[in-house]
Scaffold this motif. Sequence first.
Motif, PDB file in Angstrom:
ATOM      1  N   ALA A 176       4.707  13.966 -11.630  1.00 53.29           N
ATOM      2  CA  ALA A 176       5.324  14.068 -12.957  1.00 53.29           C
ATOM      3  C   ALA A 176       4.330  14.622 -13.971  1.00 53.29           C
ATOM      4  O   ALA A 176       4.691  15.423 -14.839  1.00 53.29           O
ATOM      5  N   ALA A 177       3.064  14.217 -13.866  1.00 49.76           N
ATOM      6  CA  ALA A 177       2.048  14.697 -14.802  1.00 49.76           C
ATOM      7  C   ALA A 177       1.762  16.181 -14.592  1.00 49.76           C
ATOM      8  O   ALA A 177       1.591  16.934 -15.560  1.00 49.76           O
ATOM      9  N   LEU A 178       1.703  16.618 -13.329  1.00 51.58           N
ATOM     10  CA  LEU A 178       1.423  18.022 -13.037  1.00 51.58           C
ATOM     11  C   LEU A 178       2.601  18.924 -13.402  1.00 51.58           C
ATOM     12  O   LEU A 178       2.404  20.057 -13.843  1.00 51.58           O
ATOM     13  N   ALA A 179       3.801  18.409 -13.200  1.00 50.77           N
ATOM     14  CA  ALA A 179       4.980  19.217 -13.507  1.00 50.77           C
ATOM     15  C   ALA A 179       5.134  19.395 -15.018  1.00 50.77           C
ATOM     16  O   ALA A 179       5.657  20.398 -15.475  1.00 50.77           O
ATOM     17  N   GLY A 180       4.659  18.410 -15.757  1.00 48.68           N
ATOM     18  CA  GLY A 180       4.710  18.488 -17.222  1.00 48.68           C
ATOM     19  C   GLY A 180       6.113  18.685 -17.736  1.00 48.68           C
ATOM     20  O   GLY A 180       7.053  18.023 -17.323  1.00 48.68           O
ATOM     21  N   SER A 181       6.255  19.616 -18.651  1.00 49.87           N
ATOM     22  CA  SER A 181       7.548  19.827 -19.296  1.00 49.87           C
ATOM     23  C   SER A 181       8.478  20.704 -18.469  1.00 49.87           C
ATOM     24  O   SER A 181       9.616  20.929 -18.850  1.00 49.87           O
ATOM     25  N   ALA A 182       8.004  21.215 -17.325  1.00 48.45           N
ATOM     26  CA  ALA A 182       8.847  22.066 -16.487  1.00 48.45           C
ATOM     27  C   ALA A 182       9.942  21.271 -15.786  1.00 48.45           C
ATOM     28  O   ALA A 182      10.927  21.828 -15.318  1.00 48.45           O
ATOM     29  N   VAL A 183       9.768  19.951 -15.701  1.00 45.60           N
ATOM     30  CA  VAL A 183      10.740  19.094 -15.028  1.00 45.60           C
ATOM     31  C   VAL A 183      11.646  18.460 -16.081  1.00 45.60           C
ATOM     32  O   VAL A 183      11.196  18.082 -17.155  1.00 45.60           O
ATOM     33  N   ALA A 184      12.904  18.321 -15.739  1.00 52.08           N
ATOM     34  CA  ALA A 184      13.873  17.747 -16.671  1.00 52.08           C
ATOM     35  C   ALA A 184      13.728  16.237 -16.808  1.00 52.08           C
ATOM     36  O   ALA A 184      14.295  15.645 -17.710  1.00 52.08           O
ATOM     37  N   VAL A 185      12.968  15.589 -15.922  1.00 54.97           N
ATOM     38  CA  VAL A 185      12.797  14.138 -15.971  1.00 54.97           C
ATOM     39  C   VAL A 185      11.562  13.817 -16.816  1.00 54.97           C
ATOM     40  O   VAL A 185      10.455  14.247 -16.492  1.00 54.97           O
ATOM     41  N   PRO A 186      11.744  13.082 -17.879  1.00 55.49           N
ATOM     42  CA  PRO A 186      10.594  12.762 -18.733  1.00 55.49           C
ATOM     43  C   PRO A 186       9.601  11.843 -18.011  1.00 55.49           C
ATOM     44  O   PRO A 186      10.008  10.956 -17.250  1.00 55.49           O
ATOM     45  N   PRO A 187       8.297  12.032 -18.254  1.00 54.30           N
ATOM     46  CA  PRO A 187       7.285  11.185 -17.603  1.00 54.30           C
ATOM     47  C   PRO A 187       7.450   9.695 -17.919  1.00 54.30           C
ATOM     48  O   PRO A 187       7.138   8.856 -17.079  1.00 54.30           O
ATOM     49  N   THR A 188       7.958   9.353 -19.077  1.00 57.11           N
ATOM     50  CA  THR A 188       8.152   7.931 -19.397  1.00 57.11           C
ATOM     51  C   THR A 188       9.222   7.316 -18.500  1.00 57.11           C
ATOM     52  O   THR A 188       9.118   6.147 -18.132  1.00 57.11           O
ATOM     53  N   LEU A 189      10.224   8.095 -18.116  1.00 56.18           N
ATOM     54  CA  LEU A 189      11.238   7.590 -17.187  1.00 56.18           C
ATOM     55  C   LEU A 189      10.622   7.359 -15.816  1.00 56.18           C
ATOM     56  O   LEU A 189      10.877   6.329 -15.169  1.00 56.18           O
ATOM     57  N   VAL A 190       9.791   8.304 -15.366  1.00 60.09           N
ATOM     58  CA  VAL A 190       9.120   8.150 -14.074  1.00 60.09           C
ATOM     59  C   VAL A 190       8.232   6.905 -14.109  1.00 60.09           C
ATOM     60  O   VAL A 190       8.252   6.086 -13.183  1.00 60.09           O
TER      61      VAL A 190
ATOM     62  N   GLY B 260       0.824  -1.211   0.000  1.00 53.74           N
ATOM     63  CA  GLY B 260       0.000   0.000   0.000  1.00 53.74           C
ATOM     64  C   GLY B 260       0.857   1.259   0.000  1.00 53.74           C
ATOM     65  O   GLY B 260       0.580   2.211  -0.737  1.00 53.74           O
ATOM     66  N   ALA B 261       1.907   1.271   0.813  1.00 53.79           N
ATOM     67  CA  ALA B 261       2.807   2.425   0.852  1.00 53.79           C
ATOM     68  C   ALA B 261       3.525   2.604  -0.487  1.00 53.79           C
ATOM     69  O   ALA B 261       3.663   3.730  -0.985  1.00 53.79           O
ATOM     70  N   THR B 262       3.947   1.498  -1.070  1.00 55.40           N
ATOM     71  CA  THR B 262       4.616   1.564  -2.370  1.00 55.40           C
ATOM     72  C   THR B 262       3.680   2.109  -3.434  1.00 55.40           C
ATOM     73  O   THR B 262       4.059   2.968  -4.239  1.00 55.40           O
ATOM     74  N   ALA B 263       2.442   1.625  -3.446  1.00 51.72           N
ATOM     75  CA  ALA B 263       1.457   2.118  -4.417  1.00 51.72           C
ATOM     76  C   ALA B 263       1.188   3.601  -4.207  1.00 51.72           C
ATOM     77  O   ALA B 263       1.083   4.373  -5.179  1.00 51.72           O
ATOM     78  N   GLY B 264       1.091   4.034  -2.950  1.00 48.19           N
ATOM     79  CA  GLY B 264       0.855   5.454  -2.663  1.00 48.19           C
ATOM     80  C   GLY B 264       1.998   6.334  -3.135  1.00 48.19           C
ATOM     81  O   GLY B 264       1.788   7.369  -3.781  1.00 48.19           O
ATOM     82  N   VAL B 265       3.227   5.923  -2.859  1.00 50.93           N
ATOM     83  CA  VAL B 265       4.400   6.700  -3.262  1.00 50.93           C
ATOM     84  C   VAL B 265       4.508   6.756  -4.782  1.00 50.93           C
ATOM     85  O   VAL B 265       4.757   7.818  -5.363  1.00 50.93           O
ATOM     86  N   THR B 266       4.308   5.619  -5.429  1.00 50.04           N
ATOM     87  CA  THR B 266       4.414   5.613  -6.889  1.00 50.04           C
ATOM     88  C   THR B 266       3.287   6.410  -7.529  1.00 50.04           C
ATOM     89  O   THR B 266       3.494   7.083  -8.538  1.00 50.04           O
ATOM     90  N   GLY B 267       2.104   6.351  -6.943  1.00 49.80           N
ATOM     91  CA  GLY B 267       0.981   7.154  -7.451  1.00 49.80           C
ATOM     92  C   GLY B 267       1.283   8.641  -7.338  1.00 49.80           C
ATOM     93  O   GLY B 267       1.034   9.411  -8.281  1.00 49.80           O
ATOM     94  N   LEU B 268       1.824   9.062  -6.208  1.00 52.74           N
ATOM     95  CA  LEU B 268       2.210  10.471  -6.034  1.00 52.74           C
ATOM     96  C   LEU B 268       3.298  10.877  -7.030  1.00 52.74           C
ATOM     97  O   LEU B 268       3.272  11.995  -7.567  1.00 52.74           O
ATOM     98  N   ALA B 269       4.227   9.974  -7.270  1.00 56.91           N
ATOM     99  CA  ALA B 269       5.290  10.277  -8.235  1.00 56.91           C
ATOM    100  C   ALA B 269       4.710  10.479  -9.634  1.00 56.91           C
ATOM    101  O   ALA B 269       5.102  11.406 -10.358  1.00 56.91           O
TER     102      ALA B 269
END
Length: 176
Positions: free
Chosen positions: A131-145, A118-127
Motif C-alpha cells: 500500500a505504501a509503495l503503490a501510493g496514490s496509484a491505488v484506489a484503496v486508501p492506506p488508512t483503510l489497509v 508469523g504468517a499473519t504478520a508477514g502477510v499484513t506487513g506485505l500489505a
Amino acid sequence: MSGETPLARDTAFGVMSNSRRRFILSTLREADAPVELMRLARGIGAQEAGTSPDDIDTAEQKRIYVSLYQTHIPTLEAAGLVEYDETERTVAPTTSVTETDRYLGPIAPVVPWPRFSGATAGVTGLALVGAALAGSAVAVPPTLVATLVVGLLTVVTAAQCLDYRRRANTRPPELR
C-alpha cells in the motif's frame, strides 16, 4: 516452598504413573477444601466405570477406598504432595502439589499459533508495504489497509487468547 525440597523427577513420575493418584491430585487441585476419602473413592469408581459417582455401588466404593487408604494416599503423602487427616478421613494438597505441573505437558493448541501468527504478520506487513509503495496509484486508501491489518491482528490475537484460556480450563483426562 520454604524449607521444602523440590519434587524429584523420578518421584514425580512414580507418583503420577498411576491413574488413581493422578485423579487424586487433579481433584485436590480443583477443590477449595480437603476432600473426603470416600468422595475420592466414588469419583475414581465413576471414572473407571465411565459412569456417574452416584451409580457406584457400596462394595466398589469400599474396594477403592481400601486401595486409596492402604496404597495411594501413603504414596502421595510420602512424596510430600498430600496430607491425610485420619480423624476426618480427608485428604488435602500440600504446597508441593504444584511441583507436578512441570512434569506434565500442556494441552496442545488446536492451531499452531506461532506459525499462524508469523504468517499473519508477514502477510499484513506485505500489505502495508504494498500500500505504501503503490501510493496514490491505488484506489484503496492506506488508512483503510492499516485498519484492516490492525483488525486482522486483533482477531488473531483474540482467537489465540481464547484458545489459551480453553486449554488452561480444560479438565485433565482423569476428571473427564
